[in-house]
Design a protein around this motif. Sequence first.
Motif, PDB file in Angstrom:
ATOM      1  N   PRO A   1       0.797  -1.231   0.000  1.00 45.13           N
ATOM      2  CA  PRO A   1       0.000   0.000   0.000  1.00 45.13           C
ATOM      3  C   PRO A   1       0.829   1.281   0.000  1.00 45.13           C
ATOM      4  N   GLY A   2       2.064   1.246  -0.477  1.00 43.94           N
ATOM      5  CA  GLY A   2       2.909   2.434  -0.512  1.00 43.94           C
ATOM      6  C   GLY A   2       3.674   2.630   0.780  1.00 43.94           C
ATOM      7  N   ILE A   3       4.006   3.887   1.090  1.00 39.69           N
ATOM      8  CA  ILE A   3       4.703   4.229   2.327  1.00 39.69           C
ATOM      9  C   ILE A   3       3.637   4.543   3.380  1.00 39.69           C
ATOM     10  N   VAL A   4       3.510   3.665   4.368  1.00 42.27           N
ATOM     11  CA  VAL A   4       2.447   3.787   5.359  1.00 42.27           C
ATOM     12  C   VAL A   4       2.997   3.456   6.747  1.00 42.27           C
ATOM     13  N   SER A   5       2.226   3.764   7.768  1.00 44.64           N
ATOM     14  CA  SER A   5       2.585   3.342   9.118  1.00 44.64           C
ATOM     15  C   SER A   5       2.821   1.827   9.116  1.00 44.64           C
ATOM     16  N   CYS A   6       3.920   1.394   9.699  1.00 50.08           N
ATOM     17  CA  CYS A   6       4.348  -0.001   9.572  1.00 50.08           C
ATOM     18  C   CYS A   6       3.269  -1.040   9.902  1.00 50.08           C
ATOM     19  N   PRO A   7       2.459  -0.843  10.951  1.00 51.32           N
ATOM     20  CA  PRO A   7       1.438  -1.863  11.217  1.00 51.32           C
ATOM     21  C   PRO A   7       0.414  -2.014  10.088  1.00 51.32           C
ATOM     22  N   LEU A   8       0.297  -0.973   9.249  1.00 54.14           N
ATOM     23  CA  LEU A   8      -0.699  -0.986   8.179  1.00 54.14           C
ATOM     24  C   LEU A   8      -0.151  -1.551   6.874  1.00 54.14           C
ATOM     25  N   TRP A   9       1.145  -1.912   6.860  1.00 54.49           N
ATOM     26  CA  TRP A   9       1.741  -2.466   5.642  1.00 54.49           C
ATOM     27  C   TRP A   9       1.489  -3.974   5.616  1.00 54.49           C
ATOM     28  N   ARG A  10       0.573  -4.376   4.747  1.00 50.28           N
ATOM     29  CA  ARG A  10       0.244  -5.795   4.544  1.00 50.28           C
ATOM     30  C   ARG A  10       0.146  -6.547   5.877  1.00 50.28           C
ATOM     31  N   PRO A  11      -0.763  -6.121   6.753  1.00 45.63           N
ATOM     32  CA  PRO A  11      -0.870  -6.774   8.070  1.00 45.63           C
ATOM     33  C   PRO A  11      -1.326  -8.222   7.951  1.00 45.63           C
ATOM     34  N   ASP A  12      -0.961  -9.022   8.926  1.00 36.74           N
ATOM     35  CA  ASP A  12      -1.419 -10.406   8.952  1.00 36.74           C
ATOM     36  C   ASP A  12      -2.940 -10.436   9.072  1.00 36.74           C
ATOM     37  N   PRO A  13      -3.584 -11.420   8.468  1.00 34.12           N
ATOM     38  CA  PRO A  13      -5.056 -11.448   8.429  1.00 34.12           C
ATOM     39  C   PRO A  13      -5.718 -11.433   9.801  1.00 34.12           C
ATOM     40  N   ASP A  14      -5.085 -12.037  10.805  1.00 38.44           N
ATOM     41  CA  ASP A  14      -5.713 -12.139  12.121  1.00 38.44           C
ATOM     42  C   ASP A  14      -5.323 -10.993  13.052  1.00 38.44           C
ATOM     43  N   SER A  15      -4.692  -9.943  12.511  1.00 39.96           N
ATOM     44  CA  SER A  15      -4.221  -8.841  13.344  1.00 39.96           C
ATOM     45  C   SER A  15      -5.215  -7.687  13.334  1.00 39.96           C
ATOM     46  N   SER A  16      -5.023  -6.770  14.280  1.00 38.44           N
ATOM     47  CA  SER A  16      -5.830  -5.541  14.359  1.00 38.44           C
ATOM     48  C   SER A  16      -4.865  -4.354  14.362  1.00 38.44           C
ATOM     49  N   PRO A  17      -4.339  -3.996  13.198  1.00 40.94           N
ATOM     50  CA  PRO A  17      -3.272  -2.988  13.145  1.00 40.94           C
ATOM     51  C   PRO A  17      -3.747  -1.606  13.573  1.00 40.94           C
ATOM     52  N   LYS A  18      -2.862  -0.903  14.293  1.00 40.72           N
ATOM     53  CA  LYS A  18      -3.138   0.460  14.725  1.00 40.72           C
ATOM     54  C   LYS A  18      -1.965   1.350  14.342  1.00 40.72           C
ATOM     55  N   TYR A  19      -2.267   2.564  13.948  1.00 41.01           N
ATOM     56  CA  TYR A  19      -1.259   3.521  13.511  1.00 41.01           C
ATOM     57  C   TYR A  19      -0.195   3.732  14.588  1.00 41.01           C
ATOM     58  N   THR A  20       1.051   3.839  14.161  1.00 37.68           N
ATOM     59  CA  THR A  20       2.121   4.330  15.019  1.00 37.68           C
ATOM     60  C   THR A  20       3.084   5.131  14.157  1.00 37.68           C
ATOM     61  N   ASP A  21       3.972   5.896  14.800  1.00 38.58           N
ATOM     62  CA  ASP A  21       4.763   6.914  14.099  1.00 38.58           C
ATOM     63  C   ASP A  21       6.035   6.375  13.457  1.00 38.58           C
ATOM     64  N   ILE A  22       5.931   5.239  12.819  1.00 42.33           N
ATOM     65  CA  ILE A  22       7.061   4.714  12.054  1.00 42.33           C
ATOM     66  C   ILE A  22       6.501   4.167  10.741  1.00 42.33           C
ATOM     67  N   TYR A  23       7.100   4.605   9.635  1.00 42.60           N
ATOM     68  CA  TYR A  23       6.566   4.315   8.299  1.00 42.60           C
ATOM     69  C   TYR A  23       7.517   3.411   7.528  1.00 42.60           C
ATOM     70  N   GLY A  24       6.936   2.532   6.727  1.00 44.27           N
ATOM     71  CA  GLY A  24       7.742   1.653   5.904  1.00 44.27           C
ATOM     72  C   GLY A  24       7.111   1.442   4.539  1.00 44.27           C
ATOM     73  N   GLY A  25       7.892   0.856   3.640  1.00 44.56           N
ATOM     74  CA  GLY A  25       7.390   0.553   2.308  1.00 44.56           C
ATOM     75  C   GLY A  25       8.412  -0.209   1.497  1.00 44.56           C
ATOM     76  N   VAL A  26       7.936  -0.826   0.423  1.00 49.14           N
ATOM     77  CA  VAL A  26       8.771  -1.627  -0.468  1.00 49.14           C
ATOM     78  C   VAL A  26       8.544  -1.158  -1.894  1.00 49.14           C
ATOM     79  N   SER A  27       9.625  -0.981  -2.635  1.00 56.22           N
ATOM     80  CA  SER A  27       9.523  -0.593  -4.035  1.00 56.22           C
ATOM     81  C   SER A  27      10.361  -1.506  -4.914  1.00 56.22           C
ATOM     82  N   ARG A  28      10.074  -1.476  -6.213  1.00 54.54           N
ATOM     83  CA  ARG A  28      10.741  -2.372  -7.162  1.00 54.54           C
ATOM     84  C   ARG A  28      11.396  -1.585  -8.278  1.00 54.54           C
ATOM     85  N   LYS A  29      12.582  -2.034  -8.668  1.00 58.03           N
ATOM     86  CA  LYS A  29      13.289  -1.440  -9.801  1.00 58.03           C
ATOM     87  C   LYS A  29      12.836  -2.126 -11.086  1.00 58.03           C
ATOM     88  N   ALA A  30      12.396  -1.333 -12.049  1.00 59.90           N
ATOM     89  CA  ALA A  30      11.906  -1.906 -13.311  1.00 59.90           C
ATOM     90  C   ALA A  30      13.034  -2.543 -14.101  1.00 59.90           C
TER      91      ALA A  30
END
Length: 258
Positions: free
Chosen positions: A229-258
């Motif tokens: 989902p882009g650069i987002v709060s880490c708990p919100l990046w592809r969370p595990d299905p059984d989790s209840s992610p909540k915002y926190t002040d650390i952001y992460g993301g993954v990108s690909r080189k074409a």
Amino acid sequence: MPIPFDTSVPSSARIWNYWLGGKDHFPVDEEAGDAYLKTAPQVADMARESRAYLVRAVRFLTGELGVRQFLDIGTGLPTAQNTHEVAQAIAPDAKIVYVDNDPQVLAHARTLLYSTPEGVTDYVDADLREPEAILEAARQFLDFTQPIALMLMGILGHIEDYDEARAIVGHLRESLPAGSYFVTYDGVDEDDALREAQQGYDDTGAAPYVLRSPSQLASFHGDFTLLEPGIVSCPLWRPDPDSSPKYTDIYGGVSRKA
């Protein structure tokens, strides 16, 4: 000869270890870590969520995208589910090169982090400010004609000048072959208490750390294509299905080189 550890000022690697419940820290780190928590208690969640994000990102890269090579710069002290453990549990032939310039981190890494027989786990003593030295060392273990996942997890804030940080990251990104990935997380500057706590930490004489905006963190990915989902709060990046992610002040993301 024993490796000299400076126990007179806090270390970000040791404080992170303290917040994660580890044992590799000193009283000066506990004092600084407790002071930070008193002002910005969410930093404990930031530490835990960043580790959980690393695990999900490496699992996704290895299991779903087929990545078999990782260059993890700014390793930090070993803890549970390190990069090579997550990757090699899925692909025993995965190759991981860790990079750090903290003597305590390197000493612990060499003692505690073991590869599978089929794969590679090695450690490079180098500074992020010297990207070409990192690449030269990494080329001894990784095949730069095949995709590599470059990981800069909680380290870019140590480069205080934004333009310098962008130049370093650009150099590293450009060295990667097509089909490679870039993985980051870092603290953001959107909370007054977190900014105050960070300033208090910087004032201890420890190596300062710069909190940046989400848009600045996204800019480090340059022309790479950000995966959902882009650069987002880490708990919100592809969370595990059984989790209840909540915002926190650390952001992460993954990108690909074409």
